[in-house]
Design a protein around this motif. Sequence first.
Motif: not given
Length: 677
Positions: A202-212, A248-252
Amino acid sequence: MATFLKDPQYVRLEDDPNDYRIGHIDSADQKRQHRVVLTTMPRDDTRNAAATCTDMLRTFPGIRCVVLAGVAGGVPSLRRPDRHVRLGDVVVAVDGIVDYGHVRLRDGIAEPRRPVTGVSMDLVRAVRRLQVESYDDNSGRWISWLTPARDQPMATFRRPPPETDLLVFRGRAVPHPPPAQTGHVEGLPKIHYGKIGCADVLMLDEERRDNLAARHDLLAFEMEAAGVAASAASHGIGWFTVRGIVDYCDRAKNDVWHPYASLTAAAYVRAMLGRCQPFPVWRMAPGRGAIALLPDHELDSLVALLEHVHDLDLQAVWRAATGELTPLPPSPPTGAVDLFNYLAGLNAGLDQVPPALAFVEEVAGRVDRRLGARLRQWVDHMAARLHLVEVMHEHRARVEERRLRNDEPNGAGQQIKPCLVIQVEGDGIDRERCEVRYWIQRSSDRWQPEPGEPRQTAFKEVEEAMQAAVRHAESAWRDNDGPVGIELLLPTDLLHKAVEWWHTELEAPAPTPLCLDYPVVVRSLDRMRATYRHRVWINRWKTIWRHPPGHRLYWGRMHTQENSIESWNARLRDNAELTTVVLSSSPEHTTGREELQSALNAGVAVILWDRRAPLQPDTASLIEEATQGHPNELPHRIRVLRTAAATAAHEEQARHPGRHIALLWDDPNRTVEAGGH
């Protein structure tokens, strides 16, 4: 998605945990609609997606493409506004998915182990047609479907207010790029085309999202497509995925956009299917097997022909078309049309011939020449549409051969005895589990095995499932005082198992090996399913019974001092009089496995081996002795050897050759409808 189905029907089957809706959706052919099966996954992960898809494909084997429609997290792009994904947008995976959850670490860098293939090119082409249309109409005509009624329940799917589309970057709210740069139109979703990332994360990490996203050029992230792709690929069919963006795969993350994003994905799928020609498939009827997906006018043309059929023995036609494997309908048929409609709800057997087409073919041979020709033309037309031309050609040849030999029930002239056929096959996904199916042949007159209830079980509990099948068979045989037998129908990778020593009476102080009570043989499930191998298999089997009947042995390479599997195989293929192969070792070992596969491919129906490696001299002598005399005696003689091993002194049992002899006895005239994954 269910909102867009026409004439939906609800389907629930006892042996399938999924709930289904079946209906129609418009296609690119105005005269033909897509026949659609819809189900919903109970959980969002790749394993559950694969299991759900596999259950669906097992229940509906006529499916030719799997479309996954749902929601996903989008990848915003402030630096590249043209790729900026917003809530409510649709991401269409024309370039497939990246399974970033299955990776190979090399020099500290994680890369996907293998590409995920199998994207349906038919649907990719349909998407391209929609793209071309969008140049003329920026919104696309399908956008009108995104304005649901104000009343419930459709009001739930209304687009949320724009202020709920919040973008957070490194913990603070930031504005979206201007619509003039991103290509968004106010109040409407934008369609993005590219790749989607998938993993059980479950993607909730902005940095990992953007890197991948940067590494793999991704537009969105989700958790199911890899499982669906694997299941579809294992069945040899295409797949496709369309996603509506909810966060947006973030904590929001929240659920505000879920209903609308689901609607956008479903609406786009409907539009996409509307630009795609119908797939040539066999549709499913509630609670039944396969039923022809045919336009009404083609069914009407057949009905008009069948209404001219009178004074036929419909029971005889039924038996000829189904081989008596299927009982007549509980309600007496009123005519040929009645029987066709009933048969249209049954699955094709191992010969791949739909029973409905076999029935029409059988009727064509029993009516006047002119009507028969028109019925055969209809069958030929349907065979061409369903890619079954060669299958129906072979079926027609078999029907003619049967008529020439006056419906002899068994081409080899062998006596049919009551028996139990038990199929064991690995799950295909979970290596620790398997499926057990069985069929009971009650009588000795015609081959008419009756299926029992299939059972999913763990491999370590397979004996319990087998015991239940044996007890069912024994209940069916209670008035039979003749010999009975048990046949284990196994895929090639399980043929080395000592199945004859599996036990029954499991609750007793001393569980009983199966081979003490019955002659036990193994059979090849893979060859039974491979209809293109049946001709050589049948011919090699017939050779055993030609006068004088007997086994003509062909020994494995270790016995003949032959090192090359190519030469050994060539000699076997060249001499059609060789009927029985004795392997150099168990198929568990490379030498025996190569010889077994070559023998099966060459049509050999009787194969023996010593489960010890290599073949022991004492076992070879016993095999040579057991294969003397009439061929029918071999299963009984092998049982005698096994009984001798079981009753030997305790310290001698493990060394006794009868403990290690395996017999594959595979009559091609006695097939069953072996279901598959």
